[in-house]
Design an enzyme around this catalytic site. Structure first.
Site, mmCIF file in Angstrom:
data_model
loop_
_atom_site.group_PDB
_atom_site.id
_atom_site.type_symbol
_atom_site.label_atom_id
_atom_site.label_comp_id
_atom_site.label_asym_id
_atom_site.label_seq_id
_atom_site.Cartn_x
_atom_site.Cartn_y
_atom_site.Cartn_z
ATOM 1 N N GLU A 132 -3.083 -3.188 -5.154
ATOM 2 C CA GLU A 132 -2.856 -4.625 -5.262
ATOM 3 C C GLU A 132 -4.209 -5.213 -5.593
ATOM 4 O O GLU A 132 -5.121 -5.160 -4.769
ATOM 5 C CB GLU A 132 -2.391 -5.235 -3.930
ATOM 6 N N GLU A 169 0.033 -1.572 3.511
ATOM 7 C CA GLU A 169 -1.222 -1.794 4.253
ATOM 8 C C GLU A 169 -1.053 -1.327 5.698
ATOM 9 O O GLU A 169 -1.378 -2.054 6.628
ATOM 10 C CB GLU A 169 -1.631 -3.269 4.167
HETATM 11 C C1 GAL Z 1 -1.704 -8.173 0.878
HETATM 12 C C2 GAL Z 1 -0.266 -7.740 1.157
HETATM 13 C C3 GAL Z 1 0.698 -8.503 0.278
HETATM 14 C C4 GAL Z 1 0.406 -9.978 0.332
HETATM 15 C C5 GAL Z 1 -1.035 -10.225 -0.042
HETATM 16 C C6 GAL Z 1 -1.468 -11.658 0.042
HETATM 17 O O1 GAL Z 1 -2.540 -7.824 1.900
HETATM 18 O O2 GAL Z 1 -0.110 -6.369 0.953
HETATM 19 O O3 GAL Z 1 2.012 -8.243 0.714
HETATM 20 O O4 GAL Z 1 0.643 -10.405 1.622
HETATM 21 O O5 GAL Z 1 -1.862 -9.543 0.838
HETATM 22 O O6 GAL Z 1 -0.708 -12.455 -0.736
#
Ligand code: GAL
Length: 941
Positions: free
Chosen positions: A272, A183
């Protein structure tokens, strides 16, 4: 010869049940706008996230990864935590619980591709967002190309990249993608982003490089699409349900979560996609599992699949694990990182797992899904509450129609008739989709040797078994279903079980039914090979497991899990978990015997041609009571005469931290090499006699505290400073919690003589660096100001004296007991006195041992439970056989149950629990404390 070998190895993977590319032979990874391809074969990538560093028991990696594969995932996404491997500059450890070579081998053996995500920054609510705390002392902004940081992150990449490189798909390993950074979205530095990729390529990484862009692809993936820093396949992270688990009924506060198409030449990549949540409101992870439960999964995942046409999915998390040691980033999480995931922290399967299985089996069985274009919906419902969206495969014409029902209107109904112009003809069929649900219906599909005209049941899977197609279709219990199949002539329909009505007109066999239990229909003749249609509900469909054997796939139901299957002669052998009750296997007619693990199961053949038997219930598990607690108070550091001459002198006058100290010398623990856990300070001053008060200021991270003594007299405690991760770049973190004032009681000060201030500061972990601004990440830990009137103080500091070679850099801080080995199982505690329930202020250790002899061949994960109400006045560090498995009390979180993972726990021997309790005042200690099990299955391997 090489070719032959390659063919043999590919065959071997097929035999072992792995996706074709996961195997010892070298493969080529390519892609186009539709999907990834391995050796030219299209693939829907269905991945879930796993953090090995949150499961410090390599034997259990296998269990979890096999559970991923058994749910139908074909990939696992793995962050590699730099902090977990590197206690200080130049020192790296990849052994034992940090053996990522073993991890990648295990992933391959489980039949999973790997999305490798080595950062350097990973976020993940892990301490420092994965950056080792020693990076806080390196000049230059982290996550940029500043020279100091560059030297540091290259050091990490030069170690992790070669390991990843030797496990690539292109070399016969499982790694199919390499994700750069995390990110990386604000305060970006294209040269840094480019260098990460250059380092990867130089190390031999030749699979596509990806990114996970945050927040609706707001950043560089568009502007940098072709420039420096651009990656081959940018992807997007989506968390439509947010993280407020206390309100699981709230629906999509962060939008619909449709993953954007970023470029025309690459597949849509949901890098994700939310599959659980951190527990921001301390509601408990069961609520997070509800927030992101099957209803959410059905609606959001299927919407993303059909509306967006994504073919690359990675779900965060598949299994969350434990923030053991000092792994947690302090602002958002506590010890458990269960995440409300499909597989719980104690490795139990949940209804979310069932939903993943239904969806993942579908993606894997129905190949035309890997290449689809949007299509004006050919299926029109006559109920406006239901809407449809569609895609079709341009080569096969197969249609995928999403029927969704956003929310149940007060007066609306869930039923509709679909007027469906399918590739093989137009039909009117009934459908029922309740509010907050969505179904993906298929038309014009070659299902094995059958022609599926359409179905209003969803396809879970189908397989050629023993010369007939066996298909599992399902729908909501009680809803109507219609399935139409095309034949050259009238087939013979035999309803083996259930209530299914058949009619045949003009080549179409139409079956009408209500989804109820498991209906079974055998269709023979009609110019096609036989078809066994299994029409289930969500629940009965989820009971099926699919596994591949050398002689083709098998389907099994009634087990808790099927890890793998093999058939030889007349015997089907399953590696499966069981818990008693009927078991049914669909295999070829040659198979007459069933063996689960090492046990034969007596079976009889059913009218469906399957084998039916029963498994045995597991032996009950008996756990000992935890008795015989012994205790010892520590904190000799508080005593004036304590010898601190070997402690580190804290006399720095400068720091690289962007947060200037309020008083000198600089007392930041990191600046003296003490990065994790508790740290002690001793400040000596010659009292003028006029001092009335000690003013201290400590930054600890959320929920941290510090305790203060003068000349051995306890003065009290204060809350440490915090910084909530607001994610808002315009609000710099406030390192100043406000001073703690400690009045000096009469008679304690020794004018003209040496006086000693002793301070024990908790370090709850390091902030992340989510917005790459350095301010958050480089926020100090430890004392940031200390005065006693105007009198000069000379300071010494002591944290963890070194890294435990087995348990790693995050296991220990600098409590006296930790420095002396009181947490270790070998420590002789015989001289300790029997524990009383009253604790004095300061640190008291409690120890006991217990013997376990769990039934062999069973998996019964054990936990430690704190009964009673925790007091905010104490915090407990829990050590199992020397491993720091969690923090309890002190308002750290709602958690009362702590997983004691097998591997750290000796299931057939003696175990030691040591609790280090830091109390801010005299208080009744924690308890009652007991052992319990999270589940119990026979593990037939
Ligand atoms: C995303 C991030 C992950 C984790 C997730 C929330 O933004 O890439 O590493 O932090 O949020 O659990």
């Amino acid at each position: 010869m090489r070719r032959l070998l390659a063919v043999f190895l590919v065959l071997l993977c097929v035999l072992l049940g792995a996706p074709a590319g996961v195997g010892a032979a070298a493969h080529e990874v390519t892609y186009d706008r539709y999907s990834l391809k391995v050796d030219g074969e299209r693939l829907v990538l269905q991945s879930a996230e796993f953090h090995y560093f949150r499961l410090p028991s390599p034997e259990l990696w296998r269990d979890v990864l096999e559970k991923f594969r058994a749910a139908g995932f074909n990939a696992v996404s793995i962050y590699f935590s730099w902090a977990y491997h590197s206690p200080k500059p130049g020192v790296y450890d990849f052994t034992g619980v940090r053996d990522v070579d073993r991890l990648l081998r295990t992933a391959r053996q489980a039949g999973l591709y790997v999305i490798a995500r080595p950062g350097p920054y990973i976020n993940a609510e892990s301490t420092g967002g994965g950056l080792p705390a020693w990076v806080k002392t390196v000049p230059g902004r982290a996550r940029s190309s500043a020279p100091g940081y560059q030297a540091a992150y290259r050091e990490w990449l030069h170690r992790i990249n070669p390991i990843i490189a030797r496990h690539q798909v292109t070399d016969g390993g499982p790694v199919i993608l390499y994700n750069a950074e995390n990110e990386y979205q604000v305060n970006t530095d294209a040269a840094y982003m480019q260098d990460i990729q250059d380092q990867a390529r130089a190390a031999g990484i030749d699979v596509p490089i990806t990114t996970n862009d945050c927040c609706d692809a707001g950043s560089w993936s568009s502007t940098w699409a072709t420039g420096p820093g651009a990656v081959q396949i940018p992807g997007v992270d989506d968390y439509p349900q947010s993280f407020e688990c206390a309100s699981p009924e709230v629906w999509g506060p962060w939008g619909e979560g449709l993953t954007e198409r970023l470029r025309d030449d690459i597949p849509v990549f949901a890098a994700e996609y939310q599959a659980g949540a951190i527990d921001l409101g301390n509601a408990g992870y069961d609520r997070c599992r509800e927030l992101t439960g099957p209803a959410y999964m059905k609606y959001f995942y299927k919407n993303n699949l059909v509306t967006t046409g994504a073919t690359m999915f990675s779900y965060y998390m598949g299994y969350g694990g434990t923030n053991w040691g000092w792994l947690a980033q302090p602002n958002d999480v506590y010890t458990s990182y269960d995440y409300g995931a499909a597989i719980t922290e104690a490795r139990q399967l949940t209804p979310k797992y069932d939903e993943f299985k239904r969806q993942s089996y579908f993606l894997e069985a129905v190949a035309p899904l890997a290449k689809t274009d949007p299509l004006t919906s050919p299926a029109v419902p006559d109920n406006p509450a239901l809407t449809t969206t569609a895609r079709a495969n341009p080569d096969t014409g197969t249609q995928f129609v999403l029927v969704k029902h956003a929310d149940r209107a007060a007066t609306g109904t869930d039923d509709a008739t679909l007027d469906w112009a399918a590739p093989d003809g137009r039909h009117r069929v009934p459908v029922r989709v309740k509010g907050r649900d969505a179904h993906v219906l298929v038309a014009g599909y070659d299902l094995g040797a059958q022609r599926l005209v359409l179905s209003t049941s969803e396809i879970m899977t189908h397989a050629l078994i023993g010369g007939r197609d066996v298909a599992v279709l399902y729908g909501t219990a009680g809803s109507p279903g219609a399935t139409i199949l095309r034949y050259g002539s009238r087939p013979v329909v035999k309803v083996l079980e259930g209530d299914v009505r058949a009619s045949y007109t003009g080549g179409d066999l139409r079956l009408d039914y209500t989804h109820d239990g498991l209906a079974r229909v055998l269709v023979t003749g009609g110019g096609r090979r036989p078809l066994l249609l299994l029409l289930g509900t969500d629940e009965t469909a989820a009971g099926f497991w699919r596994a591949e054997t050398g002689s083709g796939p098998v389907l099994v139901r009634g087990t808790e899990l099927v890890r793998s299957a093999s058939a030889s002669g007349d015997t089907l052998r399953l590696a499966a978990d069981t818990a008693g009750g009927p078991v049914e296997a669909f295999a070829g007619p040659a198979v007459r015997r069933l063996r689960i693990g090492t046990e034969d199961v007596r079976v009889a053949r059913t009218p469906s041609g399957s084998l039916l038997g029963a498994t045995r219930v597991p032996e009950p598990v008996r756990l000992p009571a935890l008795t015989g607690w012994r205790s010892r108070a520590e904190a000799p550091e508080a005593a004036p005469g304590f010898d601190d001459s070997r402690w580190t002198v804290a006399d720095h006058t400068t720091t690289v931290s962007p947060h200037p100290p309020k008083t000198l010398p600089v007392l930041y623990a990191d600046d003296y090499g003490y990065h994790y856990g508790n740290v002690w300070y001793r400040g000596h001053f010659t009292a003028a006699g006029s001092e009335t008060r000690i003013d201290l200021n400590a930054v600890t991270g959320l929920r941290g505290n510090y305790l203060v003594w003068l000349n051995g007299r306890y003065l009290g405690s204060a809350a440490g400073g915090v910084e909530a991760d607001s994610g808002d770049a315009s609000t710099p973190p406030n390192p100043d919690p406000g001073p703690g004032h400690f009045d000096i009681p009469a008679g304690v000060l020794k004018p003209g003589a040496d006086n000693v201030i002793s301070v024990l500061v908790a370090n709850m972990g390091h902030n992340d660096d989510w917005i790459a601004d350095d301010l958050r990440f480089k926020q100090p830990r430890g004392l940031v100001a200390a005065t006693v009137g105007g009198t000069p103080i000379s300071w010494r500091i002591q944290g963890s004296p070194g890294t435990d070679p087995l348990r790693g850099p995050l296991n220990n801080g600098g409590l006296y007991g930790e420095r002396t080995g009181w947490h270790l199982p070998t420590y002789p505690d015989k001289s300790w006195k029997a524990a009383s329930s009253e604790l004095p202020p300061g640190v008291t250790w409690l120890r006991t041992a217990f013997r376990l002899d769990l039934p062999k061949g069973q998996d019964a994960p054990v936990g430690l439970r704190f009964g009673g109400d925790p007091s905010p006045a104490y915090r407990v560090q829990i050590f199992l056989n020397g491993w720091n498995v969690g923090q309890y009390g002190g308002d750290i979180g709602p958690q009362r149950d702590f997983v004691l993972p097998a591997g750290l726990l000796d299931e057939h021997g003696t175990n030691t629990i040591a609790l280090a309790v830091t109390a801010e005042q005299a208080v009744a200690g924690p308890g009652p404390i007991s052992l319990f099990t999270y589940g119990n299955v026979r593990q037939g391997r």
